[in-house]
Design an enzyme around this catalytic site. Structure first.
Site, short mmCIF file in Angstrom:
data_model
loop_
_atom_site.label_atom_id
_atom_site.label_comp_id
_atom_site.label_asym_id
_atom_site.label_seq_id
_atom_site.Cartn_x
_atom_site.Cartn_y
_atom_site.Cartn_z
N TRP A 190 0.84 -1.20 0.00
CA TRP A 190 0.00 0.00 0.00
C TRP A 190 0.88 1.25 0.00
O TRP A 190 0.54 2.26 -0.62
CB TRP A 190 -0.91 -0.01 1.22
CG TRP A 190 -1.75 1.23 1.36
CD1 TRP A 190 -2.95 1.49 0.76
CD2 TRP A 190 -1.44 2.38 2.15
NE1 TRP A 190 -3.42 2.73 1.13
CE2 TRP A 190 -2.51 3.30 1.98
CE3 TRP A 190 -0.38 2.74 2.98
CZ2 TRP A 190 -2.53 4.55 2.62
CZ3 TRP A 190 -0.40 3.97 3.61
CH2 TRP A 190 -1.47 4.85 3.42
N HIS A 191 2.03 1.17 0.67
CA HIS A 191 2.92 2.33 0.72
C HIS A 191 3.58 2.60 -0.62
O HIS A 191 3.87 3.76 -0.93
CB HIS A 191 4.01 2.12 1.78
CG HIS A 191 3.52 2.32 3.18
ND1 HIS A 191 2.86 1.33 3.89
CD2 HIS A 191 3.58 3.39 4.02
CE1 HIS A 191 2.55 1.78 5.09
NE2 HIS A 191 2.98 3.03 5.20
N GLY A 192 3.84 1.58 -1.40
CA GLY A 192 4.49 1.81 -2.67
C GLY A 192 4.70 0.53 -3.46
O GLY A 192 4.80 -0.55 -2.89
N PHE A 236 2.74 8.38 -1.26
CA PHE A 236 2.05 7.10 -1.12
C PHE A 236 0.57 7.24 -1.44
O PHE A 236 -0.11 6.24 -1.63
CB PHE A 236 2.22 6.55 0.30
CG PHE A 236 3.67 6.43 0.72
CD1 PHE A 236 4.62 6.01 -0.19
CD2 PHE A 236 4.07 6.78 1.99
CE1 PHE A 236 5.96 5.91 0.18
CE2 PHE A 236 5.40 6.67 2.38
CZ PHE A 236 6.34 6.24 1.48
#
Length: 464
Positions: free
Chosen positions: A319-321, A464
C-alpha cells in the site's frame, strides 16, 4: 499546495471565515467543505476533479443500495462493486506498471513503456472511501442519503494527502451536529498547526537535507558510524515529517469544528512491534486490522492467524508503494508481529518493568530502524551497501555537523517528553488571546520558512 506553505494558510484562512459565516446552514457548510476539497485537489492535479467525484458518486449509489436492500446476494454484489472499483483504481495506477516491470525482469523481456502517473493521495482516498461501503455492508454504520455530505466526507481536504485515515461515518456524524468553535478548541488547533510546522521544517527537513538523503544516495562514501547515525536520523525524520503533517491536518480540521482521530503516540517508546503499531500510523494499523486482517480466513486455527499477520503487513507494505523494498519492509513487520504473538501465547502478555522494559524499547527501536532501511532505500543494492557499511565498524563523524547533533538530540528528547508536559503546554497556550495566537503562528510560518536552509520539501507520505 503543501500544508506547510503560505498559500495553504491563506486558503485555510479564507475557508475558515467563509465556513463560519454560513455555519448555521448545514447545506452551505457542506458546500464550503466540498468546494475546499475540490479546490485543494485542483491545485495538485486537475484530473482528480474528474476521477474523485466519479468514484465518490458510484460509492454513494452503492451506499444507497446497501441501506435499502436486505437481500444477501444484492448486498454482496454491491460491496464487491465498490471494492473492485476502488482497489481496481489502485491496481491500475499504482501496481500495474510494477507488475509488468517485474514480469519483464523475471522473463528477460523488454520492460513495457508506462506513461501513467499515480494521482496524488489516491491510496489514502481509497482506504478512507472504503470505510463507508464496508461499514454499511457490515451494518456498522447508518450511512447518509445526502449526496453532498457523502462527497464532502470522502474527500475531506485535511485528511486526503496523508491521513489520518478517518471513517467516513465519523465525519458524517460530525457534519450533522450543530457547529461551534470555542476559544479552547481554536487555540488547540493553532497549537497543533504550529507544532506540525516546527516538526516538519525545523527537524525533519534539516535531518533529511543535511545527512539522510546524502547517505542513502551514496552510502559507500560514509563511515559505518555515519551510516548508522543516518538510519537513526531517518527514523526521526520520518516521524517528525509524518506526525507534523498529521498535526497540521488535525489542527486544520479542528478550526472547522471537526475532530480527527489520533495517529501517533510516542511510537519509539514501544516495548514490542505490536505496541509500535498501536502507536505508529494508528489509523492505518486500525484499518488493516478491521478491514483486512479480520476478513482473512482461518481465525480459529492455530497457524493461520500468524500467516494472516504476515499477509496483512505485506499488503500494508505494498500500500505504501509499488516496490519490492516495501514488500520486504511489510514482511519484516508481519513476521515481527507473528513472533510477538507467538511469544505472548507461550509466556503471557504481562507488562515488563524496570530494566527489562527499557531493554525491550531498545530492541524494538532498533528492529524498526532496521526495517526503515528497506523503507527508505531505492533498491536492495542500497540496503546491502548500507548494512555492509554499518557492519564494517568504521568510525568517523566528519560528516555529522554540530547542528545535526543538536537537532538529533532535540528530536529524541522531544519524542520522549511525557504527555502531561505536552498537555500543560497546550493549556498554557489556549489561555493566550486568540489574536496573539494567530500573530504568533503567522510569525512562526515566516520564521521557519526563512530558517529552512534548502527550502521546504514535500511531505514524505505524499508519495504514497
Amino acid at each position: 499546495m503543501q500544508l506547510f506553505s503560505s498559500t495553504y494558510f491563506v486558503f485555510l484562512g479564507a475557508i475558515f471565515f467563509l465556513y463560519w459565516t454560513v455555519s448555521r446552514k448545514r447545506a452551505l457548510t457542506l458546500a464550503v467543505i466540498l468546494f475546499a476539497n475540490y479546490f485543494f485537489y485542483a491545485r495538485w492535479n486537475l484530473a482528480l476533479l474528474v476521477l474523485i467525484p466519479a468514484v465518490s458518486s458510484v460509492d454513494f449509489a452503492v451506499g444507497m443500495g446497501l441501506q435499502a436492500s436486505e437481500r444477501g446476494w444484492v448486498r454482496r454484489l454491491l460491496v464487491t462493486l465498490s471494492l473492485a472499483m476502488n482497489i481496481g483504481l489502485l491496481v491500475f495506477f499504482k501496481y500495474l506498471a510494477f507488475a509488468l516491470m517485474s514480469w519483464a525482469n523475471w522473463t528477460g523481456k523488454t520492460p513495457p513503456q508506462w506513461n501513467w502517473t499515480l494521482p496524488i493521495s489516491l491510496s489514502f482516498y481509497v482506504f478512507q472511501a472504503l470505510t463507508y461501503t464496508l461499514d454499511l455492508y457490515r451494518r456498522d454504520a447508518k450511512g447518509t442519503r445526502s449526496y453532498l455530505a457523502h462527497l464532502a466526507a470522502v474527500s475531506f481536504f485535511p485528511t486526503i494527502l496523508a491521513g489520518p485515515i478517518t471513517r467516513v461515518e465519523t465525519l458524517l456524524n460530525q457534519f450533522e451536529k450543530p457547529k461551534s468553535l470555542d476559544a479552547a478548541a481554536g487555540g488547540r488547533a493553532l497549537f497543533l498547526i504550529g507544532m506540525g510546522l516546527t516538526k516538519k521544517l525545523l527537524v525533519a527537513d534539516y535531518l533529511g537535507g543535511n545527512l539522510v538523503n546524502r547517505v542513502f544516495d551514496f552510502p559507500n562514501l560514509y563511515s559505518g558510524a555515519e551510516v548508522l547515525i543516518a538510519v537513526y536520523a531517518y527514523a526521526l525524520e520520518l516521524y517528525y515529517d509524518f506526525s507534523g503533517y498529521t498535526d497540521i491536518a488535525i489542527g486544520s480540521a479542528l478550526l472547522l469544528g471537526i475532530k480527527l482521530p489520533e495517529n501517533f503516540n510516542m511510537p519509539y517508546a514501544a516495548v514490542n512491534i505490536a505496541d509500535f503499531w498501536r502507536r505508529w500510523h494508528i489509523t492505518l494499523s486500525n484499518w488493516l486490522r478491521d478491514y483486512l486482517y479480520f476478513s482473512l480466513p482461518g481465525k480459529r486455527t492455530k497457524v493461520m492467524p500468524y500467516i494472516n499477520l504476515i499477509i496483512t503487513f505485506v499488503i500494508g507494505g505494498l500500500w505504501h508503494g509499488a516496490s519490492w523494498n516495501f514488500v520486504a519492509w511489510g514482511a519484516l513487520h508481519g513476521v515481527g508481529l507473528a513472533v510477538v504473538r507467538l511469544w505472548q501465547s507461550w509466556k503471557g502478555s504481562a507488562k515488563a518493568t524496570g530494566w527489562v522494559r527499557y531493554l525491550n524499547i531498545f530492541v524494538t527501536f532498533h528492529f524498526v530502524c532496521f526495517a526503515w532501511i528497506y523503507f527508505r532505500a531505492q533498491d536492495f543494492a542500497t540496503v546491502t551497501a548500507m548494512l555492509w557499511r554499518i557492519e564494517s565498524g568504521s568510525v568517523s563523524f566528519v560528516n555529522v555537523s554540530k547542528g545535526l547533533w543538536m537537532i538529533l538530540a532535540i528530536g529524541f528528547v522531544a519524542h520522549y517528553v511525557p504527555k502531561k508536559w505536552y498537555d500543560f503546554s497546550v493549556n498554557v497556550w489556549v489561555k493566550v488571546p486568540f489574536y496573539a495566537q494567530a500573530a504568533a503562528l503567522a510569525g512562526l510560518v515566516v520564521g521557519l520558512q526563512y530558517v529552512a536552509q534548502t527550502g521546504a520539501t514535500p511531505f514524505i507520505y505524499n508519495r504514497f
